[in-house]
Design an enzyme around this catalytic site. Sequence first.
Site, PDB file in Angstrom:
ATOM      1  CD  GLU A  79     -49.134  37.994 -78.500  1.00 42.69           C
ATOM      2  OE1 GLU A  79     -47.854  38.409 -78.436  1.00 42.69           O
ATOM      3  OE2 GLU A  79     -49.733  36.994 -79.268  1.00 42.69           O
TER       4      GLU A  79
ATOM      5  CG  ASP B 106     -45.850  34.637 -77.406  1.00 43.58           C
ATOM      6  OD1 ASP B 106     -45.383  36.003 -76.723  1.00 43.58           O
ATOM      7  OD2 ASP B 106     -47.302  34.720 -78.141  1.00 43.58           O
TER       8      ASP B 106
ATOM      9  CG  ASP C 197     -45.538  33.529 -82.293  1.00 40.45           C
ATOM     10  OD1 ASP C 197     -45.828  35.116 -82.122  1.00 40.45           O
ATOM     11  OD2 ASP C 197     -45.827  33.174 -81.707  1.00 40.45           O
TER      12      ASP C 197
ATOM     13  CG  ASP D 220     -50.322  34.732 -83.992  1.00 40.90           C
ATOM     14  OD1 ASP D 220     -50.543  35.685 -85.853  1.00 40.90           O
ATOM     15  OD2 ASP D 220     -50.640  33.852 -84.114  1.00 40.90           O
TER      16      ASP D 220
END
Length: 651
Positions: free
Chosen positions: A429, A502, A504, A506
């Site tokens: 990403e 990541d 998180d 997203d």
Amino acid sequence: MLNNAAQNSNYTASNINVLKGLEAVRKRPAMYIGDTTTRGLHHLVNEVVDNSIDEALGGFNDRVLISINKDGSVTVEDKGRGIPVDIHPVEKKSALEIVMTVLHAGGKFDKDSYKVSGGLHGVGVSVVNALSEWLKVEVYRDGKIYFQEYRKGIPQENVKEIGTTKNKTGTKVTFKPDGEIFKVTKFRFDTLAERMRELAYLNKEVMIKLRDEIENEEETFHYKGGLAEFVVYLDETRTPLHKPVYIEGEKENTPVEIAFEYSDSYSDNIHSYVNNINTHEGGTHLVGFKTALTRTLNAYAYKNKLIKENSKITLSGDDFREGLTAVISVKVMEPQFEGQTKTKLGNGEVKSIVETIVNEKLAEYLEEHPAIGKKIIEKCFRAAEAREAARKARDLVRRKNALDTMHLPGKLADCSINDPEHCEVYIVEGDSAGGSAKQGRDRRFQAILPLKGKILNVEKAKLNKILENNEIKAIIAAIGAGIGAEFYSEKARYGKIIIMTDADVDGSHIRTLLLTFFYRHMKELISEGKIFIAQPPLYKIKKGKEEIYAFDEEERDKVLKRFKGNGKAEEEFDDEGLPKGVTISRYKGLGEMNPEQLWDTTMNPETRIVLQVNLESAAAADKIFETLMGDAVEPRRAFIEKHAKYAKIDI
Ligand code: 0RA
């Protein structure tokens, strides 16, 4: 001991064989149950339940109770005939003891049911016994209750009568998995529930009750509508165009049950089973179904003038499968399983059995339900029109070489070796993390493909739109094995495809989008276990020169405790309980790690943790993707709320 045993040579010989058998299972448990992770653990329950379901298939049982007990053991109880208990003339032991201690002994007793060969199922209850710290079995048969107890598979005394019963028959097995074999011995209600639900849909006459005494959960699975209810369940988050079509028949001792319906979605969701085993790779039963579906619907469309004779558009097999949700279940006496994962039915005769039954019953059904017939044909016709448009778009893309494996995408940093078995690609990403990964990797066998932002949600798009998306084009070209119906996994340029996003919201969204794409368009990569999820650390804890990475809060706290334990006086800690001189940094994204850190924590095969994505139940996976990525909002909200506490999604 030796003298005593030597007096009866049969007895000695058979006991030694039993011990050898049990030892083999305990030495190489993975050979018998796949692995010793939570997956293998849950297979133990499935193995016992399969025997109860076998009794149901023979018409001897209609109820199975499974309970996760307070002490961590599991009980499986059925109302079948009960495991036979008579004394074997040669072995001089109760048949019950033989079934429980001899590998594959179950098959030696004629159970008149549909045998399973190959795959993980049908290894026998003796395997469960061998891998249990203890196991107790009670058999209700001929008005009596019989009992035997084992430790690590070894009988503690002979089978004994412990009571009488009026007319109850059945078997009750309670076992505690052996902590020396399994890393984790705690059973999860949801994992068991998924298989029990599937079994209940596949065997409509059986009621399955699952209870968890630890978490206080209970659910009863009983679906009188069988597969017709199964497809409605699978389509819960889609909009079906009609009530399910239900077909049942039997030929040459091979029962066939099929249900299907069309919805407004674009993907095809066909699930096939043989003897209750999910045949991920399809096989002759599936081919028979597809052939008959295409033939019968085409014939119906022309006969009833639902397609004009002079129409330029012809309907192909693919058009009849767009938006189709179907479950096919056959019971085959001596199934032959083939394919990479031994989940492809090979028996040639089954193709024509299924084909004949579907041709006949579907034609009949359509005559009786003309409104549904019309709706189906209209839907398939629209699919054909769209396919024609997609083909044109794809040709255009092809001409631009996007799908051509000779042209690798510019942003791919490829590896130098080109032996797929030893190569892996990280799909990363963001460009900055991509940059770190490119510098940190071992360029001999690790390739890096950075993605910019989010990829397209393939659940909501047609193939032509999917093929226009740059990120998706790059993935297809990098893997180099085509897409969809023209995907050939043996051509894949990498043996491992590792998704690195990541930690998180997203990141997990992007990961889900990627998994959805692989699941819908390169499914073999998942069923062959080639897709992995990287696990970057969330925290770095530093004390002096020592740096330790932690992958979640729990691990972070463990490290802190250790520092504290090592630490000196209590007054050295500040208000928040942190020891002085200790710093904790939370990584917000992969981009915050430098190349060395990324290599050490996430990419070095010697030390990294990667999760393998597996297809335990294709039907369940299908539902999860549709729930997460489809149109209906409410089920998605419910799913996310229910699973919020889990960091990862098991598909
Ligand atoms: C061997 C032979 C027969 C039944 C079974 C095993 C059997 C095993 C299990 C395990 C759990 N529940 C079970 N129920 C039955 C045939 C019995 C007969 O012929 O009477």
